[in-house]
Each structure stands twice: as C-alpha cells, then as structure tokens.
Design a protein around this motif. Structure first.
Motif, mmCIF file in Angstrom:
data_model
loop_
_atom_site.group_PDB
_atom_site.id
_atom_site.type_symbol
_atom_site.label_atom_id
_atom_site.label_comp_id
_atom_site.label_asym_id
_atom_site.label_seq_id
_atom_site.Cartn_x
_atom_site.Cartn_y
_atom_site.Cartn_z
ATOM 1 N N ASP A 1 0.861 -1.180 0.000
ATOM 2 C CA ASP A 1 0.000 0.000 0.000
ATOM 3 C C ASP A 1 0.899 1.231 0.000
ATOM 4 N N LEU A 2 1.191 1.712 -1.179
ATOM 5 C CA LEU A 2 2.091 2.858 -1.342
ATOM 6 C C LEU A 2 1.336 4.182 -1.352
ATOM 7 N N ASN A 3 0.004 4.129 -1.236
ATOM 8 C CA ASN A 3 -0.820 5.340 -1.331
ATOM 9 C C ASN A 3 -0.439 6.151 -2.562
ATOM 10 N N ALA A 4 -0.184 5.429 -3.642
ATOM 11 C CA ALA A 4 0.358 6.032 -4.862
ATOM 12 C C ALA A 4 -0.755 6.406 -5.839
ATOM 13 N N ALA A 5 -1.692 7.210 -5.368
ATOM 14 C CA ALA A 5 -2.820 7.587 -6.221
ATOM 15 C C ALA A 5 -3.612 8.706 -5.553
ATOM 16 N N GLY A 6 -4.595 9.197 -6.287
ATOM 17 C CA GLY A 6 -5.531 10.174 -5.750
ATOM 18 C C GLY A 6 -4.859 11.456 -5.302
ATOM 19 N N ALA A 7 -5.397 12.032 -4.249
ATOM 20 C CA ALA A 7 -4.902 13.311 -3.755
ATOM 21 C C ALA A 7 -3.517 13.199 -3.130
ATOM 22 N N TYR A 8 -3.084 11.977 -2.820
ATOM 23 C CA TYR A 8 -1.782 11.800 -2.175
ATOM 24 C C TYR A 8 -0.622 12.039 -3.139
ATOM 25 N N ILE A 9 -0.860 11.873 -4.435
ATOM 26 C CA ILE A 9 0.174 12.114 -5.446
ATOM 27 C C ILE A 9 -0.364 13.138 -6.445
ATOM 28 N N PRO A 10 -0.090 14.419 -6.264
ATOM 29 C CA PRO A 10 -0.533 15.414 -7.248
ATOM 30 C C PRO A 10 0.043 15.102 -8.631
ATOM 31 N N PRO A 11 -0.707 15.367 -9.698
ATOM 32 C CA PRO A 11 -0.222 15.031 -11.049
ATOM 33 C C PRO A 11 1.159 15.585 -11.364
ATOM 34 N N ASN A 12 1.469 16.761 -10.857
ATOM 35 C CA ASN A 12 2.769 17.361 -11.174
ATOM 36 C C ASN A 12 3.913 16.778 -10.350
ATOM 37 N N ALA A 13 3.596 15.863 -9.420
ATOM 38 C CA ALA A 13 4.641 15.276 -8.577
ATOM 39 C C ALA A 13 5.295 14.057 -9.211
#
Length: 290
Positions: free
Chosen positions: A188-200
């Motif tokens: 579970d890397l939380n690698a999606a949604g609001a946790y990873i902004p597109p520009n990040a």
C-alpha cells in the motif's frame, strides 16, 4: 452475512487452484485480535491468502503477536498441500500507533535467505520514513528467476510522494548490498488520488527511472468501497530479468468481493483494500511436477 458467503466459509475444503507462483500484497485493515477471533473474516482471509506462495500482509496491529499466529494456524489447517511460515518486521510507526509488515510464505516452496528492516535515516535522507520498509531475499527452485528480493512498504498518505522517492534509494542500497538486480517493491504505497498530485510524478525517481516497471497501472482500483477508485496498492519490478520472469498481464488487484460473492458491507469487514498480485513463470522443474 449472505447465504453464499456463509456457504463459502463453511466449505473450506474448496480451494483456489493455481499453476503459477503467485506473489501478493494485502493491506488487511487493522488486522488484530478482533479480526482473528471472527471466524467468517478469518475464513475469507485464508481463502484469499492460500492462493499465494508469498503474501506481504500489511497493517498487522497486534502488540502480542497472537493474531498472525492464528492466521498461520488457520492457513495450515486449510491448505494441507503446503506448510506456511512467516517473517515479521519490527512494529513500525511514530508515537503510540504501531503496525507490522509480515511475509507469509509456503516454506516447502520458497525460503528466506536474508532480510533487512530499514530504520530512520537508512535511505540517506534527513527526512525518514514514517514506517520503514521491510525487505526479504527469497530463493525458490520453482520459479524461473529463483532468487529475488521483495520490499514491502506501507507509505504514509501525507508523505507518499517523499516516501516513494526514498524507496528508490532503498532499492539501490539493497541491490548493492545483496548483489542482485531482481527487486520488487509492493504494498500500500498510497500512490494515487490526492496523495500524489499530477505534477509530482515527474520528480519521483522510482517512477521516472526506466529500469522500474509499474505493473499495477494508475487506472486500476485497489479499493473495496464503491465510492472510491484509486490505485493505492502497487507492484513495481526492477530489471529486465525479473520483468521477463513475470507472467504477462498477471498483475492485478484480486476482487474478493466478486470472487466470494460478497456485498460491499461484507467485504469491508475483511479490508478496505484489495490484494494486488502477480504471477511468476515456473521453472522447468516445477512444470514437470504439474
């Protein structure tokens, strides 16, 4: 519970059958003594985990360690064709909140040859992980690749971007230490949604380095709730040799809601995450034994 679910859990002799070597990562939300005492939840968990040769179980929340012992006992009772063992991380987290990562594996099929728990500062950065990654080196004569490293990590949601970048350093350290390029990051890397902004994304080396292959795509849904659709849980493979040992298109979430005929409410009693899984090609020896 529905009649279908109850029937599935009582007929525990009916098992999922696989002809490949399967690795999975499963965040079993707050897995502790309460869930271990729930026969219906445990019945579902052993059906899910018995599909896999190695399972990276996450969010184990039991300071006494009894919940994971119950899980192993029930797995071994359920699947008589294999013997399951475990390798546990230290209890991880800041303050009073602690959890563990645990590798559950079939010791008759695969063995642990080394392991490492990453602590604060081990990635060579002044800002450390909230919960350090846990790595193990495995050997199996049943897989085409035979020797490989698994790094399981549960990223802090608020630090997901930073921790994904720290994982790049962890991979490089292990490849140097253990003299191998065959590394898989999963969990579970939380690698999606609001946790990873597109520009990040462009600044995350684990993503931009072409030697790393993200097998669970951004459009996958690893969440149980119908109200969310995010690829929080990932499997990332380093190197062409390891990638070549992966069965094409086998990496995916395992939708146990559908597989076990559950309602959303029933599934959420088990976890709010689906396991993510991938199959490895079998060795010639294993293919002859089928």
């Amino acid at each position: 519970m529905t009649h279908t679910f109850t029937l599935l859990l009582t007929l525990l002799g009916v098992q999922f059958v696989t002809t490949t070597f399967k690795i999975c990562a499963f965040n079993i939300r707050s897995f502790g003594r309460a869930k271990a005492a729930n026969q219906k939840v445990m019945g579902a968990l052993v059906q899910i985990l018995s599909r896999c040769d190695i399972s990276a179980v996450q969010e184990v929340r039991d300071s006494r360690g009894s919940a994971i012992q119950v899980l192993l006992r029930e797995l071994n009772r359920y699947d008589h064709s294999h013997h399951y063992s475990r390798l546990e991380s230290k209890r991880l987290g800041r303050g009073s909140y602690k959890e563990q990562n645990v590798f559950v594996y079939r010791m008759d099929v695969v063995s642990v040859t080394d392991w490492r728990q990453f602590e604060d500062g081990d990635a060579g950065n002044s800002t450390a992980f909230v919960r350090g990654p846990f790595a193990a080196r495995f050997h199996s004569s049943y897989t085409a690749i035979m020797d490989f490293v698994l790094i399981v990590h549960h990223a802090s949601p608020r630090e997901a971007v930073h921790e994904l970048d720290l994982l790049f350093g962890v991979c490089n350290k292990l490849m140097e230490q253990w003299k191998t390029q065959n590394v898989m990051v999963l969990g579970d890397l939380n690698a999606a949604g609001a946790y990873i902004p597109p520009n990040a994304w462009a600044g995350i080396c684990l993503r931009s380095d072409l030697a790393f292959h993200w097998l669970i795509g951004d459009t996958e849904d690893t969440t149980v709730s119908h109200r969310s659709c995010c690829a929080y849980d990932r499997i990332i493979v380093h190197g062409e040799e390891f990638l070549g040992a992966v069965v094409p298109r086998s990496a995916k979430p395992f939708n146990f809601t559908q597989a076990l005929g559950l309602s959303e409410e029933e599934a959420l009693e088990i976890s709010d995450h689906y396991p993510v899984e991938v199959n490895l090609q079998l060795s010639p020896k294993a293919q002859r034994e089928l």
